[in-house]
Write a protein that holds these residues in place. Sequence first.
Motif, PDB file in Angstrom:
ATOM      1  N   ARG A 226      11.689  -0.502   9.144  1.00 35.95           N
ATOM      2  CA  ARG A 226      12.241   0.087  10.369  1.00 35.95           C
ATOM      3  C   ARG A 226      11.650   1.473  10.607  1.00 35.95           C
ATOM      4  O   ARG A 226      11.239   2.161   9.665  1.00 35.95           O
ATOM      5  N   LEU A 227      11.631   1.893  11.879  1.00 34.13           N
ATOM      6  CA  LEU A 227      11.053   3.185  12.234  1.00 34.13           C
ATOM      7  C   LEU A 227      11.744   4.331  11.523  1.00 34.13           C
ATOM      8  O   LEU A 227      11.086   5.233  10.990  1.00 34.13           O
ATOM      9  N   ASP A 228      13.078   4.344  11.494  1.00 38.20           N
ATOM     10  CA  ASP A 228      13.770   5.474  10.871  1.00 38.20           C
ATOM     11  C   ASP A 228      13.466   5.555   9.375  1.00 38.20           C
ATOM     12  O   ASP A 228      13.308   6.649   8.813  1.00 38.20           O
ATOM     13  N   THR A 229      13.327   4.399   8.730  1.00 40.22           N
ATOM     14  CA  THR A 229      12.979   4.383   7.311  1.00 40.22           C
ATOM     15  C   THR A 229      11.564   4.895   7.096  1.00 40.22           C
ATOM     16  O   THR A 229      11.297   5.673   6.165  1.00 40.22           O
ATOM     17  N   LEU A 230      10.652   4.470   7.975  1.00 38.53           N
ATOM     18  CA  LEU A 230       9.267   4.919   7.843  1.00 38.53           C
ATOM     19  C   LEU A 230       9.153   6.423   8.092  1.00 38.53           C
ATOM     20  O   LEU A 230       8.384   7.111   7.418  1.00 38.53           O
ATOM     21  N   LEU A 231       9.914   6.950   9.051  1.00 38.78           N
ATOM     22  CA  LEU A 231       9.884   8.389   9.309  1.00 38.78           C
ATOM     23  C   LEU A 231      10.381   9.177   8.102  1.00 38.78           C
ATOM     24  O   LEU A 231       9.819  10.232   7.766  1.00 38.78           O
ATOM     25  N   GLU A 232      11.397   8.681   7.453  1.00 37.93           N
ATOM     26  CA  GLU A 232      11.906   9.358   6.262  1.00 37.93           C
ATOM     27  C   GLU A 232      10.858   9.353   5.148  1.00 37.93           C
ATOM     28  O   GLU A 232      10.622  10.362   4.474  1.00 37.93           O
ATOM     29  N   LEU A 233      10.191   8.206   4.979  1.00 36.72           N
ATOM     30  CA  LEU A 233       9.129   8.120   3.979  1.00 36.72           C
ATOM     31  C   LEU A 233       7.974   9.029   4.351  1.00 36.72           C
ATOM     32  O   LEU A 233       7.387   9.700   3.482  1.00 36.72           O
ATOM     33  N   SER A 234       7.653   9.104   5.643  1.00 33.94           N
ATOM     34  CA  SER A 234       6.572   9.974   6.111  1.00 33.94           C
ATOM     35  C   SER A 234       6.873  11.436   5.814  1.00 33.94           C
ATOM     36  O   SER A 234       5.972  12.203   5.433  1.00 33.94           O
ATOM     37  N   ALA A 235       8.118  11.830   5.992  1.00 36.03           N
ATOM     38  CA  ALA A 235       8.491  13.217   5.706  1.00 36.03           C
ATOM     39  C   ALA A 235       8.285  13.544   4.234  1.00 36.03           C
ATOM     40  O   ALA A 235       7.783  14.619   3.877  1.00 36.03           O
ATOM     41  N   SER A 236       8.637  12.606   3.375  1.00 37.05           N
ATOM     42  CA  SER A 236       8.462  12.826   1.936  1.00 37.05           C
ATOM     43  C   SER A 236       6.986  12.903   1.568  1.00 37.05           C
ATOM     44  O   SER A 236       6.559  13.787   0.811  1.00 37.05           O
ATOM     45  N   PHE A 237       6.194  11.961   2.108  1.00 34.62           N
ATOM     46  CA  PHE A 237       4.763  11.984   1.823  1.00 34.62           C
ATOM     47  C   PHE A 237       4.110  13.248   2.379  1.00 34.62           C
ATOM     48  O   PHE A 237       3.216  13.826   1.764  1.00 34.62           O
ATOM     49  N   GLN A 238       4.556  13.666   3.562  1.00 35.02           N
ATOM     50  CA  GLN A 238       3.979  14.864   4.157  1.00 35.02           C
ATOM     51  C   GLN A 238       4.311  16.106   3.343  1.00 35.02           C
ATOM     52  O   GLN A 238       3.474  17.007   3.186  1.00 35.02           O
ATOM     53  N   ALA A 239       5.520  16.150   2.799  1.00 38.05           N
ATOM     54  CA  ALA A 239       5.901  17.286   1.956  1.00 38.05           C
ATOM     55  C   ALA A 239       4.974  17.389   0.751  1.00 38.05           C
ATOM     56  O   ALA A 239       4.544  18.486   0.370  1.00 38.05           O
ATOM     57  N   MET A 240       4.648  16.250   0.154  1.00 42.61           N
ATOM     58  CA  MET A 240       3.719  16.250  -0.971  1.00 42.61           C
ATOM     59  C   MET A 240       2.323  16.666  -0.522  1.00 42.61           C
ATOM     60  O   MET A 240       1.649  17.450  -1.191  1.00 42.61           O
ATOM     61  N   SER A 241       1.895  16.155   0.629  1.00 41.92           N
ATOM     62  CA  SER A 241       0.544  16.429   1.110  1.00 41.92           C
ATOM     63  C   SER A 241       0.324  17.906   1.408  1.00 41.92           C
ATOM     64  O   SER A 241      -0.752  18.461   1.128  1.00 41.92           O
ATOM     65  N   HIS A 242       1.341  18.573   1.955  1.00 45.89           N
ATOM     66  CA  HIS A 242       1.210  19.988   2.299  1.00 45.89           C
ATOM     67  C   HIS A 242       1.009  20.875   1.068  1.00 45.89           C
ATOM     68  O   HIS A 242       0.543  22.014   1.193  1.00 45.89           O
ATOM     69  N   GLN A 243       1.352  20.355  -0.106  1.00 39.77           N
ATOM     70  CA  GLN A 243       1.257  21.144  -1.328  1.00 39.77           C
ATOM     71  C   GLN A 243      -0.038  20.907  -2.102  1.00 39.77           C
ATOM     72  O   GLN A 243      -0.241  21.490  -3.160  1.00 39.77           O
ATOM     73  N   THR A 244      -0.938  20.071  -1.569  1.00 39.27           N
ATOM     74  CA  THR A 244      -2.153  19.746  -2.316  1.00 39.27           C
ATOM     75  C   THR A 244      -3.239  20.787  -2.096  1.00 39.27           C
ATOM     76  O   THR A 244      -3.304  21.455  -1.055  1.00 39.27           O
ATOM     77  N   ALA A 245      -4.121  20.890  -3.077  1.00 38.35           N
ATOM     78  CA  ALA A 245      -5.257  21.803  -2.969  1.00 38.35           C
ATOM     79  C   ALA A 245      -6.185  21.386  -1.830  1.00 38.35           C
ATOM     80  O   ALA A 245      -6.758  22.241  -1.145  1.00 38.35           O
ATOM     81  N   ASP A 246      -6.338  20.083  -1.614  1.00 38.42           N
ATOM     82  CA  ASP A 246      -7.206  19.613  -0.538  1.00 38.42           C
ATOM     83  C   ASP A 246      -6.701  20.067   0.828  1.00 38.42           C
ATOM     84  O   ASP A 246      -7.487  20.463   1.694  1.00 38.42           O
ATOM     85  N   HIS A 247      -5.391  20.021   1.035  1.00 43.10           N
ATOM     86  CA  HIS A 247      -4.839  20.464   2.322  1.00 43.10           C
ATOM     87  C   HIS A 247      -5.047  21.962   2.493  1.00 43.10           C
ATOM     88  O   HIS A 247      -5.476  22.417   3.569  1.00 43.10           O
TER      89      HIS A 247
END
Length: 265
Positions: A226-247
């Motif tokens: 579902r969209l709401d579930t995917l958005l929640e997962l996206s927020a978690s993945f994005q939080a991890m991504s913002h903390q990477t050296a590559d970003h």
Amino acid sequence: MTDFLHYAQRGHVVTLTMNAPERRNPLTGNTAVDEFLRAIERIEADDSVRAVILTGAGTAFSSGGSIQEMERQSSGEVTGMEIRRDYRRGIQRLPLALFNLEVPVIAAVNGPAVGAGLDLACMCDIRIASENALFAESFVKLGIIPGDGGAWLLPRIVGLSRAAELTFTARSIDAGKALEWNLVSQVVPAGQLLATANELADAVAANPPEAVRLAKRLLREGMHTRLDTLLELSASFQAMSHQTADHRAAVTAFLQKRMPVSGSN
């Protein structure tokens, strides 16, 4: 992995070649599934791998199920429950393994992809085809049904009506029709197929690998979530991504108007 599946690595790109051209690279009645699973485990364990190309040796991509194995299953030598077990312990492990692999997989379809061979291409993230490619969801012609996940995968790629047409008629379509129906994203001359696949794989591999892996996971989850579930997962993945050296490197490079230097390269 020398009997059926050839594993070769060039930099960040692994090429898997189904190597039984005399039998048109069948997926059953041999060691194909076990070799695929070992290759996937090897890829998962190797952080240097950022993209995978899957292709077939010879004139075919894959002929799908072995006719000899079908003959054994219909002969009365095995029970229906044994066949069910064989599917669950055999070829049905392959779509699950490829679906859960976070490294993007490009199918370079060099020739006919028939039955389970078409479904194998559908298990990949990107499909490109040579002009020699043909595609057929041919199970009903043999009095059987897609037993390897094709009935779930194919409609999500070409839509329900076209998936039904392919499945119920068992007719083949050529590379041009496959492109028109969005089954593949490119059609190229046969002699350029692997070069094109490698160019595409290099373009994938040039990006920060963790971002690519998480993006693939989101695309896969989006196929059934579902969209709401995917958005929640996206927020978690994005939080991890913002903390990477590559970003951080990419943002700094953008502000300094230069190309980023990835710490993952």
